[in-house]
Write an enzyme that holds these catalytic residues in place. Structure first.
Site, PDB file in Angstrom:
ATOM      1  N   ASP A  30       0.650  -0.935  -0.061  1.00 35.60           N
ATOM      2  CA  ASP A  30      -0.053   0.211   0.054  1.00 35.60           C
ATOM      3  C   ASP A  30       1.154   1.071  -0.407  1.00 35.60           C
ATOM      4  OD1 ASP A  30      -2.175   2.094   0.774  1.00 35.60           O
ATOM      5  OD2 ASP A  30      -3.229  -0.263   0.835  1.00 35.60           O
ATOM      6  N   HIS A  62      -4.057   5.981   3.476  1.00 30.11           N
ATOM      7  CA  HIS A  62      -4.725   4.735   2.705  1.00 30.11           C
ATOM      8  C   HIS A  62      -3.890   3.631   3.598  1.00 30.11           C
ATOM      9  CE1 HIS A  62      -5.567   2.301  -0.203  1.00 30.11           C
ATOM     10  NE2 HIS A  62      -6.927   3.292  -0.123  1.00 30.11           N
ATOM     11  N   SER A  98     -11.084  -0.620  -1.102  1.00 29.46           N
ATOM     12  CA  SER A  98     -10.414  -0.766  -0.540  1.00 29.46           C
ATOM     13  C   SER A  98     -10.009  -1.157   0.723  1.00 29.46           C
ATOM     14  CB  SER A  98      -9.627   0.720  -0.317  1.00 29.46           C
ATOM     15  OG  SER A  98      -8.623   0.804  -2.028  1.00 29.46           O
TER      16      SER A  98
END
Length: 503
Positions: free
Chosen positions: A165, A205, A423
């Protein structure tokens, strides 16, 4: 350059923005040519699984410098500022199958620091019963019976999940107890760099997905699906959220070398949403990434990936209006010769998203053959409920990253943020995979079979609710094909953590 996570992976505004582009934007031809003097990275794919000494010399003779090579899969990462480097290398070296440019990223030469590592024996998982301060806000965990599962088996500290990520905030108090510093790395630029500052999350994220997987049961904040396992931050996405091929190849080769049992992949590999095998450059990217993923799988790594946030039917692609996303996109007709990486690579567990009412989320891409299971990703438009008051999923967040005040929660000085997207769905499944591995089931195929075989089947819904949300790529209405046991929206069904561990 538009930040890719805001357009593609970041779940708050993806579909609205993408549909707007589809309806009103013009797409002039992209120019992927690099002017002379601009340094650029290349993925060089060789015809055989090997990179010979003479091939490395050919790179230099053609005007390139080898950044890193992976002879196990016949791939080299190269940089060059010479215009026409790719064709020149292919003309010089007959062993080259393809050379694809990626992006003008600076890289540093250096040793990878990775040693070959076989999969280590797995110690039995330990229970992690009870709640933390924000557990009442975790509707997503209740929906997949994660609290009941971790009360029996919260995972083993000998199991490591590699979260490929944007890195992770290793100072976050809900992550710090479980971070594996020895197996964390930055692969941005194609060269492994284990300096913690290199793989620190500069986007947010990665910290969010990591918390869903393995936030510790420690009395504060939230609890992840597998709170006793270790989490390795594998930074492949830069601050703008772009995941370039050199970083993807590096990440999976790193996971294989380090004996990492599970990887979560909440992104698609740039610069092409769909990589078309009838295009030499895209075929080289697809094949290099496929080889790296396959090598990790053969080394014992279960690979879990998000389906995407464009309401696309990946089983019937007809148009790509978003690629290349690091230049001006070109609207192009596509077919099933084109695929999304990593979710459409064989053996990868593909995850769609649903909300608190159990329906597929309005934005989630789907498709028979690519969707294996569904997991909570949130849905702020169709599935706001008393339990999911804003429809989204709560998880860990760096204190320094922006999060809207209405979506931010603070506990014991630590930050948490609500997001939605596939996600957010994928890490739920990666966490369950870690729990399954903690029971002693370690073969990736067997882990996948356990997860899909214990999922709760979901029938196709009335798709009239999705009429305002057609495909962002081709404007097609969302159509669910298949029965309760296997369909394009839900695959084999919603994951069930308790059943997956035999509870």
């Amino acid at each position: 350059m538009m930040q890719k996570l805001k357009r593609l992976v970041a779940p708050l505004s993806t579909v609205t923005l993408a549909v707007g582009l589809l309806a009103g934007a013009a797409y002039p031809a992209a120019s992927a040519e690099t002017p002379a003097g601009a340094m650029q990275n290349y993925v060089v794919l060789y015809k055989a699984n090997g990179v010979s000494e003479s091939s490395l010399k050919s790179v230099a003779a053609a005007g390139g410098t080898v950044v890193h090579s992976y002879p196990e899969i016949g791939v080299a990462i190269v940089k060059s500022d010479r215009a026409g480097f790719g064709p020149a290398l292919k003309a010089r070296d007959g062993s080259v199958q393809g050379a694809a440019s990626t992006a003008a990223l600076g890289v540093a030469l250096g040793d990878s620091g990775a040693d070959d590592a076989a999969q280590a024996p797995v110690a039995p998982g330990e229970p992690a019963p009870g709640n933390d301060n924000l557990s009442a806000l975790q509707w997503d965990m209740d929906q997949i019976q994660a609290p009941a599962a971790r009360a029996l088996n919260g995972g083993s500290a000998s199991v490591v999940v590699g979260d490929i990520d944007t890195g992770l905030d290793y100072t976050h108090p809900d992550l710090a107890p479980n971070v594996d510093f020895g197996k964390s790395v930055s692969c941005v630029g194609g060269v492994p760099n284990q300096s913690p500052s290199a793989w620190m999350d500069d986007n947010g994220h990665g910290t969010h997905t990591a918390g869903t997987i393995a936030a510790a049961k420690n009395g504060i904040g939230m609890v992840g699906v597998a709170p006793n396992v270790k989490i390795a931050g594998i930074k492949a996405g830069n601050a703008d959220g772009f995941f370039y091929p050199e970083a993807i190849v590096c990440s999976f080769m790193w996971a294989a070398a380090q004996g990492i049992q599970v990887t979560n992949n909440s992104y698609f590999a740039d610069p092409y949403l769909f990589n078309c095998k009838n295009d030499p450059e895209q075929r080289a990217i697809w094949e290099a990434e496929r080889r790296a993923i396959r090598f990790a799988q053969q080394s014992g790594t279960t690979v879990v990936a998000a389906q995407g946030n464009f309401s696309d039917d990946l089983a019937h692609p007809t148009r790509d209006v978003m690629s290349p996303d690091n230049y001006t996109p070109v609207s192009r007709e596509i077919s099933n010769a084109c695929a999304v990486v990593p979710v459409e690579v064989a053996g990868v567990i593909g995850v769609t998203a649903n909300g608190n009412k159990g329906f597929k989320s309005y934005y989630s891409s789907y498709g028979v053959g690519s969707a294996d299971v569904v997991a909570p990703g949130g849905d702020r438009r169709l599935q706001v409920t008393p339990a999911a008051v804003n429809g989204r999923v709560l998880s860990t967040w760096p204190a320094s990253a922006p999060c809207a005040a209405s979506l931010k929660v603070v506990d014991a000085g630590a930050a948490y943020c609500y997001l939605q997207g596939t996600s957010m769905a994928s890490p739920h499944v990666a966490g369950i995979a870690a729990l399954v591995v903690s029971t002693g089931v370690t073969n990736p195929g067997a882990v996948s079979a356990r997860i899909s075989g214990t999922a709760d089947g979901v029938a196709c819904p009335d798709t009239a609710m999705y009429a305002p949300f057609p495909s962002a790529s081709n404007g097609a209405p969302q159509v669910c094909q298949g029965g309760t046991g296997n369909n394009g929206f839900y695959g084999k069904g919603q994951v069930n953590a308790l059943r997956a561990i035999g509870g």
